[in-house]
Structures are given as C-alpha cells and as structure tokens.
Design a protein around this motif. Structure first.
Motif, PDB file in Angstrom:
ATOM      1  N   VAL A   1       0.827  -1.211   0.000  1.00  0.00           N
ATOM      2  CA  VAL A   1       0.000   0.000   0.000  1.00  0.00           C
ATOM      3  C   VAL A   1       0.857   1.256   0.000  1.00  0.00           C
ATOM      4  N   ALA A   2       2.025   1.195   0.625  1.00  0.00           N
ATOM      5  CA  ALA A   2       2.866   2.385   0.783  1.00  0.00           C
ATOM      6  C   ALA A   2       3.856   2.578  -0.366  1.00  0.00           C
ATOM      7  N   GLU A   3       3.936   1.625  -1.284  1.00  0.00           N
ATOM      8  CA  GLU A   3       4.925   1.728  -2.356  1.00  0.00           C
ATOM      9  C   GLU A   3       4.680   2.967  -3.218  1.00  0.00           C
ATOM     10  N   GLY A   4       5.748   3.757  -3.410  1.00  0.00           N
ATOM     11  CA  GLY A   4       5.680   4.945  -4.244  1.00  0.00           C
ATOM     12  C   GLY A   4       5.078   6.160  -3.565  1.00  0.00           C
ATOM     13  N   LYS A   5       4.740   6.039  -2.276  1.00  0.00           N
ATOM     14  CA  LYS A   5       4.137   7.158  -1.549  1.00  0.00           C
ATOM     15  C   LYS A   5       5.132   7.746  -0.557  1.00  0.00           C
ATOM     16  N   GLU A   6       4.911   9.000  -0.221  1.00  0.00           N
ATOM     17  CA  GLU A   6       5.798   9.680   0.727  1.00  0.00           C
ATOM     18  C   GLU A   6       5.637   9.106   2.128  1.00  0.00           C
ATOM     19  N   LEU A   7       6.759   8.850   2.788  1.00  0.00           N
ATOM     20  CA  LEU A   7       6.769   8.444   4.189  1.00  0.00           C
ATOM     21  C   LEU A   7       7.353   9.569   5.021  1.00  0.00           C
ATOM     22  N   ARG A   8       6.803   9.763   6.207  1.00  0.00           N
ATOM     23  CA  ARG A   8       7.326  10.793   7.108  1.00  0.00           C
ATOM     24  C   ARG A   8       7.268  10.279   8.538  1.00  0.00           C
ATOM     25  N   GLU A   9       8.241  10.684   9.311  1.00  0.00           N
ATOM     26  CA  GLU A   9       8.324  10.231  10.700  1.00  0.00           C
ATOM     27  C   GLU A   9       7.710  11.265  11.639  1.00  0.00           C
ATOM     28  N   PHE A  10       6.828  10.795  12.525  1.00  0.00           N
ATOM     29  CA  PHE A  10       6.247  11.623  13.589  1.00  0.00           C
ATOM     30  C   PHE A  10       6.434  10.894  14.903  1.00  0.00           C
ATOM     31  N   ASP A  11       7.090  11.553  15.868  1.00  0.00           N
ATOM     32  CA  ASP A  11       7.310  10.960  17.193  1.00  0.00           C
ATOM     33  C   ASP A  11       7.908   9.565  17.098  1.00  0.00           C
ATOM     34  N   GLY A  12       8.851   9.403  16.184  1.00  0.00           N
ATOM     35  CA  GLY A  12       9.563   8.135  16.081  1.00  0.00           C
ATOM     36  C   GLY A  12       8.834   7.049  15.322  1.00  0.00           C
ATOM     37  N   GLU A  13       7.665   7.358  14.739  1.00  0.00           N
ATOM     38  CA  GLU A  13       6.878   6.373  13.996  1.00  0.00           C
ATOM     39  C   GLU A  13       6.733   6.810  12.537  1.00  0.00           C
ATOM     40  N   ASP A  14       6.766   5.838  11.635  1.00  0.00           N
ATOM     41  CA  ASP A  14       6.603   6.135  10.219  1.00  0.00           C
ATOM     42  C   ASP A  14       5.120   6.206   9.844  1.00  0.00           C
ATOM     43  N   TYR A  15       4.812   7.170   8.976  1.00  0.00           N
ATOM     44  CA  TYR A  15       3.457   7.339   8.456  1.00  0.00           C
ATOM     45  C   TYR A  15       3.527   7.490   6.940  1.00  0.00           C
ATOM     46  N   VAL A  16       2.494   7.039   6.260  1.00  0.00           N
ATOM     47  CA  VAL A  16       2.426   7.161   4.809  1.00  0.00           C
ATOM     48  C   VAL A  16       1.428   8.263   4.448  1.00  0.00           C
ATOM     49  N   MET A  17       1.778   9.055   3.439  1.00  0.00           N
ATOM     50  CA  MET A  17       0.883  10.121   3.011  1.00  0.00           C
ATOM     51  C   MET A  17      -0.110   9.589   1.976  1.00  0.00           C
ATOM     52  N   GLU A  18      -1.373   9.847   2.202  1.00  0.00           N
ATOM     53  CA  GLU A  18      -2.445   9.450   1.291  1.00  0.00           C
ATOM     54  C   GLU A  18      -3.113  10.708   0.733  1.00  0.00           C
ATOM     55  N   LEU A  19      -3.344  10.719  -0.564  1.00  0.00           N
ATOM     56  CA  LEU A  19      -4.013  11.846  -1.207  1.00  0.00           C
ATOM     57  C   LEU A  19      -5.526  11.709  -1.087  1.00  0.00           C
ATOM     58  N   ALA A  20      -6.194  12.832  -0.925  1.00  0.00           N
ATOM     59  CA  ALA A  20      -7.654  12.844  -0.869  1.00  0.00           C
ATOM     60  C   ALA A  20      -8.232  12.470  -2.228  1.00  0.00           C
ATOM     61  N   LEU A  21      -9.481  12.035  -2.216  1.00  0.00           N
ATOM     62  CA  LEU A  21     -10.201  11.709  -3.438  1.00  0.00           C
ATOM     63  C   LEU A  21     -11.299  12.748  -3.678  1.00  0.00           C
ATOM     64  N   VAL A  22     -11.318  13.309  -4.876  1.00  0.00           N
ATOM     65  CA  VAL A  22     -12.342  14.290  -5.249  1.00  0.00           C
ATOM     66  C   VAL A  22     -12.947  13.853  -6.582  1.00  0.00           C
ATOM     67  N   PRO A  23     -13.936  12.972  -6.545  1.00  0.00           N
ATOM     68  CA  PRO A  23     -14.551  12.495  -7.792  1.00  0.00           C
ATOM     69  C   PRO A  23     -15.307  13.599  -8.508  1.00  0.00           C
TER      70      PRO A  23
END
Length: 233
Positions: free
Chosen positions: A128-150
C-alpha cells in the motif's frame, strides 16, 4: 432551484462522461444507488474509474458495469464477491487500486473537507505504501495518502426533502455521506421525497448543500448479498 429529476437517466444527463472519476456509495449491496447504476450502464459511458468499497456482485450493482466493460479501474478495499471482477483483474483487463477500508473512507472525507492529503500508519511497510511519501512523527513512520475528489458521486439515501437534505437508513448510511461530500457533483437516489421543512433538523444526516440532483426510486430491489438460512428442526 429544482433538484428533483423525473428519472435516473435524466439525472445523469449532461453530467456523466467517458473517462470520469466517479464515487459510488454502498457497502456490498447495502445502500447502493440501484437505479443510478442501471442508468449509468444504459448511458454507455466508458473508461470510468470508480471509487467504491467493493464492486457489487456478478450481475448486480457495479457488477453490471463490469459486465459491460464500462469500468477501466476500481479504487476499492474489498472485491471478493465478484467472479467477473476477479477474472478481469487476473487477465489484466481491469486496473485495481487496493486501499484499506478506513483509509478509503478518510480519503473521501478529506476530499469533501478540502484537505488535500493526510498521514496514516495504515499500510506502512506493505504494498500500500509503495511509491508514496513516508514521514516520521514521534519516532513512527506514516504514509501520506491523497484525498479523493470524484467528478461525480452517486449515492443512496432513504429520504430527501426538495432542498436535498438527506436522511439515511441505519447501516445503509455506510460510505454514502463521505461519497456525497467528496463529489464535485452529487446525484442522490432516494425512496421518499418530502417538502422542504418536513424533516426535523436533528434527523438530517447530510445537508442539502452537498446535493445537486435527486431522483426518486420508491421501490428498489435491495437484493441480499448472501442469504443465510437456519434449517428448521
């Protein structure tokens, strides 16, 4: 402004086009806009990318659009009840963007709230995280998800007033409010239409500002996805 249209076909006229990004409410077969899906099939628009928790079942719901090959890509979290979906995907005939269910709901909610992206732990370290931005917050990794606007959202509600204020029925609410809020144009199918002011304010689940067109389908089929019966003794 008159939001009430005489039929599902009329409600879609001039709105749906080839190659669009659409969101369709529902969970399984619960709370799906049956008449609008049928009208979308009959419109013969093609190359659609459809956001929906799943893709209906064979021969019903979004399964009808898979049979007519009008969907080129699904953005979903679960598709296990549809054999034609499985066949098309494994044959390379259908694109699929798998999205964790909570993330899918939040991507729609964020789109409706004007939030372009958000960070979540769900999916970190997986495909799920492949090709997406990862960022660390308080020592934990998070993946950035883009919003959906149909471009268009097709949703189902139990009741609407003529201003588009909506009331959903129990679990049929599911993805419908988030899909309605996210869409640039929202078309809602309802089982009952009442005059503006007839609904108690506290019974309104989604305000009419999100709703552009309404179509009445007083007697939907409401097919059961999996009927389980207990044998009599």
């Amino acid at each position: 402004m008159n939001k009430l249209f005489p039929s599902a076909a009329e409600a879609l006229k001039g709105v749906v086009k080839d190659g669009q990004l659409l969101a369709v409410g529902g969970f399984g077969l619960c709370g799906i806009p049956e008449a609008l899906i049928d009208a979308l099939r009959d419109s013969q628009v093609k190359n659609l990318t459809v956001i929906s928790n799943n893709a209906g079942v064979d021969g019903f719901g979004l399964g009808k659009l898979l049979e007519t090959r009008q969907i080129k890509k699904m953005i979903s979290s679960y598709v296990g009840e549809n054999k034609e979906f499985e066949r098309q995907f494994l044959a390379g005939e259908l694109e699929l963007e798998f999205t964790p269910q909570g993330t899918l709901a939040e991507k729609l909610r964020a789109g409706g709230a004007g939030i372009p992206a958000f960070f979540t732990k769900t999916g970190v370290g997986t495909l799920v995280a492949e090709g997406k931005e990862l960022r660390e917050f308080d020592g934990e990794d998070y993946v950035m998800e883009l919003a959906l606007v149909p471009e268009v959202s097709l949703v189902k509600a139990q009741r609407a007033d003529k201003s588009g204020n909506l009331q959903f029925h129990l679990t049929a609410r599911n993805f419908n409010p988030a899909a309605a809020m996210a869409g640039k144009i929202c078309i809602v199918e309802v089982e009952e239409v009442v005059e503006t002011g007839d609904m108690e304010p506290d019974s309104v689940h989604l305000p009419g500002i999100y709703v552009h067109r309404i179509v009445l389908n007083a007697h939907p089929e409401k097919r059961i996805e999996k009927k389980t019966l207990t044998e009599s003794k």
